[in-house]
Design a protein around this motif. Structure first.
Motif, short mmCIF file in Angstrom:
data_model
loop_
_atom_site.label_atom_id
_atom_site.label_comp_id
_atom_site.label_asym_id
_atom_site.label_seq_id
_atom_site.Cartn_x
_atom_site.Cartn_y
_atom_site.Cartn_z
N ALA A 203 0.83 -1.21 0.00
CA ALA A 203 0.00 0.00 0.00
C ALA A 203 0.86 1.26 0.00
N HIS A 204 2.05 1.17 0.57
CA HIS A 204 2.92 2.36 0.64
C HIS A 204 3.50 2.76 -0.72
N ALA A 205 3.34 1.90 -1.71
CA ALA A 205 3.76 2.30 -3.06
C ALA A 205 2.94 3.50 -3.54
N ALA A 206 1.81 3.76 -2.89
CA ALA A 206 0.96 4.88 -3.29
C ALA A 206 1.16 6.11 -2.41
N VAL A 207 2.20 6.10 -1.57
CA VAL A 207 2.51 7.29 -0.76
C VAL A 207 3.59 8.07 -1.50
N PHE A 208 3.22 9.23 -2.02
CA PHE A 208 4.10 9.88 -3.01
C PHE A 208 5.49 10.20 -2.46
N HIS A 209 5.56 10.70 -1.25
CA HIS A 209 6.87 11.05 -0.70
C HIS A 209 7.18 10.19 0.53
N GLY A 210 6.90 8.90 0.43
CA GLY A 210 7.09 8.01 1.56
C GLY A 210 8.56 7.74 1.84
N ALA A 211 8.95 7.89 3.11
CA ALA A 211 10.34 7.60 3.50
C ALA A 211 10.48 6.11 3.76
N PRO A 212 11.59 5.48 3.32
CA PRO A 212 11.76 4.04 3.55
C PRO A 212 11.82 3.71 5.04
N SER A 213 11.19 2.61 5.41
CA SER A 213 11.16 2.20 6.81
C SER A 213 11.81 0.82 6.96
N PRO A 214 12.55 0.61 8.07
CA PRO A 214 13.09 -0.74 8.30
C PRO A 214 12.00 -1.73 8.67
N VAL A 360 13.29 17.20 -18.90
CA VAL A 360 12.05 17.07 -18.13
C VAL A 360 11.88 15.63 -17.64
N THR A 361 11.10 15.48 -16.59
CA THR A 361 10.68 14.14 -16.20
C THR A 361 9.34 13.85 -16.86
N ILE A 362 9.14 12.58 -17.19
CA ILE A 362 7.81 12.09 -17.58
C ILE A 362 7.49 11.00 -16.58
N GLU A 363 6.43 11.21 -15.78
CA GLU A 363 6.19 10.31 -14.66
C GLU A 363 4.71 10.03 -14.41
N PRO A 364 4.06 9.38 -15.38
CA PRO A 364 2.67 9.00 -15.14
C PRO A 364 2.58 7.94 -14.04
N GLY A 365 1.45 7.90 -13.37
CA GLY A 365 1.25 6.88 -12.35
C GLY A 365 -0.23 6.64 -12.11
N LEU A 366 -0.54 5.44 -11.67
CA LEU A 366 -1.90 5.09 -11.25
C LEU A 366 -1.82 4.47 -9.86
N TYR A 367 -2.71 4.93 -8.98
CA TYR A 367 -2.61 4.53 -7.57
C TYR A 367 -4.00 4.24 -7.01
N PHE A 368 -4.01 3.38 -6.00
CA PHE A 368 -5.22 3.17 -5.21
C PHE A 368 -4.93 3.79 -3.84
N ILE A 369 -5.48 4.97 -3.61
CA ILE A 369 -5.17 5.74 -2.41
C ILE A 369 -6.41 5.80 -1.54
N PRO A 370 -6.42 5.08 -0.41
CA PRO A 370 -7.63 5.04 0.40
C PRO A 370 -8.17 6.42 0.76
N LEU A 397 -3.54 -2.07 -2.78
CA LEU A 397 -2.57 -2.54 -3.79
C LEU A 397 -1.38 -1.60 -3.93
N GLY A 398 -1.56 -0.33 -3.55
CA GLY A 398 -0.49 0.65 -3.76
C GLY A 398 -0.63 1.30 -5.12
N GLY A 399 0.41 1.27 -5.91
CA GLY A 399 0.31 1.93 -7.21
C GLY A 399 1.55 1.70 -8.03
N VAL A 400 1.50 2.26 -9.23
CA VAL A 400 2.60 2.12 -10.19
C VAL A 400 2.96 3.51 -10.71
N ARG A 401 4.23 3.83 -10.71
CA ARG A 401 4.72 5.03 -11.40
C ARG A 401 5.98 4.63 -12.16
N ILE A 402 6.12 5.20 -13.35
CA ILE A 402 7.35 5.01 -14.13
C ILE A 402 7.81 6.41 -14.52
N GLU A 403 9.04 6.72 -14.18
CA GLU A 403 9.55 8.07 -14.39
C GLU A 403 10.92 8.02 -15.06
#
Ligand code: GLY
Ligand code: MN
Ligand code: MN
Length: 424
Positions: A203-214, A360-370, A397-403
């Motif tokens: 689910a955290h794949a859909a957190v745009f600026h999520g910091a990695p957690s141990p 430029v960046t090209i970074e489309p994404g699709l997410y399931f954000i509760p 499910l989180g989400g997918v981004r390709i940049e």
């Protein structure tokens, strides 16, 4: 390849086209660490100052420009203690102690204050805005020396993502992946990371600026979203890849990934000289909504769903931004434009026409954000536009981004980050 700052300044002074107004560009100041210590936070010279001087380590430095007499760089005077403790060396230029006299000799003239403002500067806001916009526009196309740094940063970034590949397995933590990825960046020549590494599993794949957690551990079949890039001498690469832990996606994950990959490929191909950035953004939205309709997640005509801003449920950010000297280089508005007020463009970081030399960046994404999918207002507004049962089934499910990072040219765009491995 070195960057010739004096000739860059001459080019910029022609672009600024000033007759009487003067300009100051402040580097900014070193800040002490917020604790009782004599250590300082890492100093990062303001982007505008660095671009015009090439001085990364001149806290307090100021660049002055008078169209009647040219550029003058005021630099801090290195003390014996600076040499002893930090190995500092004197930068070329006038000592900062001479700045007040330079300003006094020009009193009464309109002043543009770029970079980090000086408290004592009596700047004219309209002149500041106009000069800043002119500089931003003039420096947007990258010089060969800048592109050389971006290419080296791209190689270091690819090294990191390559080093990461064996760790994209069930049981790995976000933090472990960050360590392996960043070690690869540094072995590949990075001076820093370009921004704080973003890694999210499940689910955290859909957190745009999520910091990695141990503590967040990938399970088999989880999406793993990695948004990270290397920095080399202030030039940054900004890349996202989405993988699946263990490499075996479900059919739904495969379709979601293919939807983003298709929009990404088409978005990249649209990065040509003269293209309107907003058209690229909306083109990607229509492409991805079309795929969501095909998957049975959305219902209706893709173009009219985007006109109703329904894409914001699954794609609530912009298609990208300029990148290079920092992760948010340039961007902004085409000269003479004002910000488009449509809510769906709130996160679009620029509204301009692409030109050869832009990166430029090209970074489309699709997410399931509760937080978006469970909002009653959105559920009501888009009652007939979404298969809500299916959306709910996948809301963790989180989400997918390709940049990727694209160089606009006179012909086909060049993908500077194509070597970074994709999931499938
Ligand atoms: N890395 C943050 C962004 O893609 O804008
Ligand atoms: Mn990114
Ligand atoms: Mn980005």
């Amino acid at each position: 390849m070195t960057i010739d700052h004096p000739s860059r300044r001459e080019r910029m002074s022609r672009a600024l086209n000033l007759t009487d107004e003067i300009v100051l560009v402040g580097a900014g100041h070193a800040l002490p660490k917020p604790e009782i210590s004599d250590a300082m936070l890492p100093f990062i010279a303001h982007q505008e100052y660095y671009y015009l001087t090439g001085h990364a380590g001149a806290p307090g430095g100021v660049l002055g420009f008078d169209p009647k007499s040219g550029w003058v760089s005021f630099v801090p005077e290195v003390t014996e203690m600076d040499r002893v403790w930090d190995g500092a060396e004197q930068l070329p230029g006038e000592f900062l102690s001479r700045l007040p006299a330079w300003l006094a000799a020009r009193s009464g003239r309109r002043l543009a204050m770029l970079g980090v403002p000086l408290a004592e500067a009596n700047a004219d806001p309209a002149t500041t805005t106009r000069v800043r916009e002119a500089l931003r526009h003039a420096r947007a196309p990258k010089e060969p020396g800048e592109l050389a740094l971006m290419r080296r940063a791209a190689v270091a970034t690819a090294d990191g993502y390559t080093a990461l590949q064996p760790f994209l397995v069930p049981g790995v933590s976000e933090r472990r992946m960050q360590v392996e990825l960043e070690a690869g960046f540094f072995r590949g020549g990075a001076t820093k990371t370009g921004y704080d590494t973003i890694i999210g599993v499940g689910a955290h794949a859909a957190v745009f600026h999520g910091a990695p957690s141990p503590d967040r551990i990938a399970r088999a079949g989880d999406f793993i979203l990695v948004d990270a890039g290397a920095e080399l001498d202030r030039y940054v690469i900004d890349v996202t890849r989405t993988y699946v832990a263990g490499g075996q996606p479900s059919a739904f994950q495969r379709d979601l990934y293919a939807a983003v990959k298709n929009a990404h490929a088409r978005g990249c191909a649209r990065c040509v000289d003269g293209a309107e950035w907003k058209d690229i953004h909306f083109g990607a939205a229509i492409d991805m909504v079309g795929s969501l309709v095909d998957m049975g997640v959305m219902k209706g005509n893709p173009t009219s769903l985007v006109e109703q801003e329904a894409h914001m449920l699954f794609y609530p950010h912009g298609i990208g931004h300029m990148v290079g000297l920092g992760v948010r280089d340039g961007s902004g508005l085409e000269p003479g434009r004002t910000k488009d007020p449509r809510p769906c463009l709130r996160s679009l970081r620029m509204d301009l026409i692409l030109r050869a030399g832009h990166t430029v960046t090209i970074e489309p994404g699709l997410y399931f954000i509760p937080a978006l999918l469970n909002d009653p207002g959105r559920r009501e507004k888009y009652r007939d536009s979404v298969n809500w049962a299916l959306a709910e089934e996948h809301q963790h499910l989180g989400g997918v981004r390709i940049e990727d990072n694209l160089l606009v040219t006179d012909g086909a765009p060049l993908n500077l980050t194509a070597a970074i491995p994709q999931a499938f």
